[in-house]
Design a protein around this motif. Structure first.
Motif, PDB file in Angstrom:
ATOM      1  N   GLN A 142      -8.485  -7.833  -7.843  1.00 47.26           N
ATOM      2  CA  GLN A 142      -7.779  -6.743  -8.439  1.00 47.26           C
ATOM      3  C   GLN A 142      -7.582  -6.929 -10.049  1.00 47.26           C
ATOM      4  O   GLN A 142      -7.641  -6.071 -10.822  1.00 47.26           O
ATOM      5  CB  GLN A 142      -6.833  -6.325  -7.540  1.00 47.26           C
ATOM      6  CG  GLN A 142      -7.143  -5.676  -6.279  1.00 47.26           C
ATOM      7  CD  GLN A 142      -7.908  -4.487  -6.511  1.00 47.26           C
ATOM      8  OE1 GLN A 142      -9.193  -4.296  -6.443  1.00 47.26           O
ATOM      9  NE2 GLN A 142      -7.125  -3.168  -6.890  1.00 47.26           N
ATOM     10  N   SER A 181      -9.315  -4.321 -11.870  1.00 44.61           N
ATOM     11  CA  SER A 181      -8.686  -3.005 -11.740  1.00 44.61           C
ATOM     12  C   SER A 181      -8.365  -2.417 -13.051  1.00 44.61           C
ATOM     13  O   SER A 181      -8.675  -3.179 -14.264  1.00 44.61           O
ATOM     14  CB  SER A 181      -7.507  -3.197 -10.989  1.00 44.61           C
ATOM     15  OG  SER A 181      -6.555  -4.028 -11.880  1.00 44.61           O
ATOM     16  N   ASN A 239      -3.393   0.285 -15.509  1.00 43.60           N
ATOM     17  CA  ASN A 239      -2.277   0.589 -14.741  1.00 43.60           C
ATOM     18  C   ASN A 239      -2.138  -0.070 -13.345  1.00 43.60           C
ATOM     19  O   ASN A 239      -1.069  -0.030 -12.814  1.00 43.60           O
ATOM     20  CB  ASN A 239      -2.318   2.025 -14.798  1.00 43.60           C
ATOM     21  CG  ASN A 239      -3.298   2.575 -14.109  1.00 43.60           C
ATOM     22  OD1 ASN A 239      -4.472   1.899 -13.699  1.00 43.60           O
ATOM     23  ND2 ASN A 239      -3.155   4.125 -13.652  1.00 43.60           N
ATOM     24  N   GLN A 240      -3.219  -0.572 -12.914  1.00 49.47           N
ATOM     25  CA  GLN A 240      -3.107  -1.175 -11.477  1.00 49.47           C
ATOM     26  C   GLN A 240      -3.061  -2.592 -11.555  1.00 49.47           C
ATOM     27  O   GLN A 240      -2.525  -3.383 -10.686  1.00 49.47           O
ATOM     28  CB  GLN A 240      -4.137  -0.733 -10.636  1.00 49.47           C
ATOM     29  CG  GLN A 240      -4.144   0.650 -10.243  1.00 49.47           C
ATOM     30  CD  GLN A 240      -5.748   1.088 -10.081  1.00 49.47           C
ATOM     31  OE1 GLN A 240      -6.922   0.514 -10.110  1.00 49.47           O
ATOM     32  NE2 GLN A 240      -5.708   2.199  -8.951  1.00 49.47           N
ATOM     33  N   LYS A 281       0.408  -4.738 -10.984  1.00 50.74           N
ATOM     34  CA  LYS A 281       0.977  -4.718  -9.518  1.00 50.74           C
ATOM     35  C   LYS A 281       0.016  -6.033  -8.883  1.00 50.74           C
ATOM     36  O   LYS A 281       0.530  -6.520  -8.134  1.00 50.74           O
ATOM     37  CB  LYS A 281       0.686  -3.344  -8.816  1.00 50.74           C
ATOM     38  CG  LYS A 281       1.027  -3.518  -7.438  1.00 50.74           C
ATOM     39  CD  LYS A 281       0.770  -2.412  -6.641  1.00 50.74           C
ATOM     40  CE  LYS A 281       1.006  -2.384  -5.034  1.00 50.74           C
ATOM     41  NZ  LYS A 281       0.366  -1.665  -4.271  1.00 50.74           N
TER      42      LYS A 281
END
Length: 119
Positions: free
Chosen positions: A26, A30, A33-34, A37
């Motif tokens: 990820q 990704s 903004n992701q 996380k």
């Protein structure tokens, strides 16, 4: 009996490794903004592995075991992923024990003879 972060079973460590891999992917694929996380999630999983290793050569002690083999993605492929993406998630400053394990793992003769060559 109260369990602490130090007392992980083999199954819990395998689950941790299984959850760490998608978080690392990820980070690479990704949107911005992701990504943060995913970085936090991957770091938490890697910290768990680092804490479990402590002063052991391999996850099971002095010899390679199931958890080490399952962590092959971290031990062998993560370096290539970091190099290709320009991302530095695991380094000696952030994860000194995990980096020591990676070095031990990839240089273990039984592993070394079965891994593809790095080019």
């Amino acid at each position: 009996m109260k369990r602490t972060w130090k007392q992980y079973s083999t199954l819990e460590l395998l689950a941790n490794i299984e959850q760490c891999m998608p978080a690392i992917w990820q980070i690479m694929w990704s949107k911005e903004n992701q990504r943060e996380k995913a970085i936090e999630e991957a770091i938490q999983h890697l910290k768990t592995l680092e804490n479990e290793l402590k002063d052991k050569r391999f996850f099971g002690g002095e010899t390679i075991g199931l958890v080490d083999i399952a962590a092959n993605f971290i031990g062998f492929w993560l370096g290539a992923v970091q190099e290709a993406s320009g991302m530095e998630l695991v380094n000696k400053e952030r994860f000194p024990v995990l980096c020591r394990w990676i070095d031990e793992y990839v240089n273990c003769s039984v592993v070394k003879q079965n891994l593809p060559p790095k080019r």
